[in-house]
Design an enzyme around this catalytic site. Structure first.
Site, short mmCIF file in Angstrom:
data_model
loop_
_atom_site.label_atom_id
_atom_site.label_comp_id
_atom_site.label_asym_id
_atom_site.label_seq_id
_atom_site.Cartn_x
_atom_site.Cartn_y
_atom_site.Cartn_z
N HIS A 128 0.82 -1.21 0.00
CA HIS A 128 0.00 0.00 0.00
C HIS A 128 0.85 1.26 0.00
CE1 HIS A 128 1.17 -1.35 3.92
NE2 HIS A 128 1.11 -0.10 4.33
N ASP A 138 -0.93 -4.19 -4.12
CA ASP A 138 -0.65 -5.54 -4.62
C ASP A 138 -1.84 -6.50 -4.45
OD1 ASP A 138 -0.32 -5.45 -1.85
OD2 ASP A 138 1.08 -7.13 -1.84
N ARG A 193 -4.96 -6.52 0.34
CA ARG A 193 -5.81 -5.90 1.37
C ARG A 193 -7.21 -5.62 0.82
NH1 ARG A 193 -2.48 -1.73 5.07
NH2 ARG A 193 -0.67 -3.05 5.41
N GLU A 233 -6.48 -9.80 9.77
CA GLU A 233 -5.73 -8.79 10.51
C GLU A 233 -6.47 -7.47 10.45
OE1 GLU A 233 -1.22 -9.22 10.40
OE2 GLU A 233 -1.81 -9.40 8.32
N LYS A 245 -3.03 -13.05 2.31
CA LYS A 245 -4.33 -12.40 2.44
C LYS A 245 -4.78 -12.00 1.04
CE LYS A 245 -2.32 -7.95 3.91
NZ LYS A 245 -0.90 -8.24 4.14
#
Ligand code: G16
Length: 544
Positions: free
Chosen positions: A115, A280, A283, A364, A377
């Site tokens: 991010h 990427d 998230r 998370e 994730k």
């Protein structure tokens, strides 16, 4: 066969991987030998590369393709037999994890600073994922780091650039380079996990969503899956074209940085659901109409309703969350009668639990949610899971969250970040805090009795590995909690993260603004650590 060039080099002393790989400024990565040293250290430290398959790609940020060309030449010089590289050098982090697993690769090198902003003066990153497709565990990153400290040479070929713009097979000397569709394997996996027919029917019925790809790698994935395969109207995906500087933005899916999305979801005529993913693609942020879902609540809702999605119909074996993540999912796990594991921050700590079948879902607070379908994730996976739940239950995003609160209570949760603090000041703050921990137990702070004050340490229940100093936590008698830690993903100065939560079981008091609901704990957090005094800051730079 071109001659292998063996280039003499000397170690850099700052190549220790952090929470998620090596993150540095582009200007640092482009220093002579810098990238090469780290890549050679990977090849040297991880056994089994000779004759193996490597997966290679990145989030498209500035220097992505340049770094890929270098790594291809080095891979060929180091005995790799085959490289699968995403078209245009693109592979999302979960997409790479999927390709590593599907093609039984030796591992993957993923180029991303997640991010963090990109561009010539932005950030860059290199991550290595071994054969299980997950982030390298610490024993591997420690070995890579140790190698960077003693490296004396690296191997490379002087071959022409490989054309990454079209699908096809190329050669770098004896090594085969397959330029693959970055989306294909991943989209097929999503079709196996979720009820695409039900989601198609939802969109046909007029359900409106907005997905903000933030000019990052998820654009092509979201456009293919949401608009082409699931029939969402064109324009559902916004900012869908990956740009090497993310359009000048900060590709972090939160209420501060995903401003286009937030404006749409909190404006007039808002769509039914909003979502965003990061640089990427690992998230996610989920929004209902004028409603924000905290990542911790998202994990709890997915766990509670998991069996509604075909890929999880068999049930959830267990769940895992990072320590600073709210304990909403613990309550859901208790209700379902399944195990809940608490790990240090970093997706790498979930790997053993997923591999051993102890955890099915993980999450998370840092906008990460995922499952055992890959070992990273996965932003778009979370979005599809939510769409699946909305489609089969007929409930809105907000209703699904409120239903979870009704069943297990609400946990008010916030994270306050103090970015760009001078590192010595941040370290001093943490050292002072650690020093006072032994005296905190049994005292009253801000009107609350301290039941536990420690520095979180972890012993992996599968392989017995340990990790210490993973964050200071202070637990109070009423179930409230404050956690302090320094970020491991920044590239400039230090970032202090303060995580604050309080359970509220009274349904009549579950509708208060989060910052107001936590105001007294926020003040306690500042007083306990002396944040203002140590940092000179009157408030956080980012609140999520
Ligand atoms: C990485 C890790 C996550 C971690 C996050 C924040 O995410 O993969 O597990 O929660 O960093 O870490 P920190 O608080 O140390 O900055 P990403 O999306 O940046 O790869």
């Amino acid at each position: 066969m071109s001659a292998i060039r063996v280039v003499p080099t000397t170690p850099f002393d700052d190549q220790k991987p952090g929470t998620s790989g090596l993150r540095k400024k582009v200007t640092t990565i482009r220093r002579p030998h810098y990238l090469e040293n780290f890549v050679q250290a990977i090849f040297d430290a991880v056994p089994g590369r000779q004759g193996a398959t490597l997966v290679l790609g990145g989030d498209g940020r500035f220097h992505n393709t340049g770094a890929i060309q270098t790594i291809l030449r080095m891979a060929a010089a180091n005995g790799i037999a085959r490289v699968l590289v995403g078209r245009d050098g693109l592979l999302s982090t979960p997409g790479a994890s999927c390709v590593i697993r599907e093609h039984k690769a030796w591992g993957g090198i993923i180029l991303s600073a997640s991010h963090n902003p990109g561009g010539p003066d932005g950030d860059f990153g290199i991550k290595f994922n071994p054969a299980n497709g997950g982030p390298a565990p610490e024993r591997i990153t420690d070995a890579i780091y140790a190698r960077t400290r003693e490296i004396g040479e690296y191997c490379i070929l002087d071959t022409p650039e490989v054309d990454l713009s079209a699908l096809g097979t190329h050669h770098v000397d004896d090594m085969v380079v397959e330029v693959i569709d970055p989306v294909a394997d991943y989209a097929a996996l999503m079709e196996r996990l979720f009820d695409f027919d039900a989601i198609r029917a939802l969109f046909r019925g007029g359900f409106r969503m907005c997905f903000d790809a933030m000019h990052a790698v998820t654009g092509p994935y979201a456009t293919e899956i949401l608009e082409r395969r699931l029939g969402a109207p064109a324009g559902t995906v916004i900012n869908g074209v990956p740009l090497d500087d993310f359009g000048g933005g900060h590709p972090d899916p939160n209420l501060v940085h995903a401003h286009d999305l937030v404006a749409a979801l909190f404006g007039d005529d808002a769509p039914d659901m909003g979502a965003a993913s990061d640089g990427d693609g690992d998230r996610n942020m989920i929004l209902g109409r004028r409603f924000y879902v905290t990542p911790s609540d998202s994990l709890a809702v997915l766990t509670l309703n998991a069996t509604q999605a075909p890929g999880y119909a068999r049930g959830v074996a267990g769940v895992a969350r990072s320590m600073p993540t709210s304990r909403a999912v613990d309550r859901v796990a208790a209700q379902l009668g399944i195990d809940c594991y608490e790990t240090p921050t970093g997706w790498k700590f979930f790997g053993t639990l997923l591999d051993a079948g102890k955890a099915t879902l993980c999450g998370e607070e840092s906008f990460g949610t995922g499952s055992d379908h890959v070992r990273e994730k996965d932003g778009l996976w979370a979005v599809l899971f939510w769409l699946n739940l909305v489609a089969v239950t007929g409930r809105s995003v907000e209703d699904l969250v409120r239903d979870m609160w009704r069943q297990v209570g609400r946990i008010y949760y916030t994270r306050h970040d103090y970015e760009g603090i001078e590192t010595p000041r941040a370290e001093r703050l943490m050292a002072d805090l650690r020093a006072c921990l032994p005296d905190l137990f049994g005292t009253t702070q801000g009107g609350r009795l301290v039941m536990l004050a420690d520095d979180f340490g972890y012993t992996d229940p599968v392989d017995g590995s340990t990790a210490g100093k993973q964050g200071v936590r202070v637990l109070f008698e009423d179930g409230s909690r404050i956690v302090y830690r320094l970020s491991g993903t920044g590239t400039e100065g230090a970032t202090l993260r303060v995580y604050i939560e309080r359970p509220e079981d009274d349904p009549a008091r579950q509708d208060v603004d989060t910052q107001a609901a936590l105001a007294d704990l926020i003040a306690t957090a500042d007083a306990l650590a002396g944040i203002q005094a140590h940092t000179g800051r009157s408030g956080p730079t980012v609140i999520t």
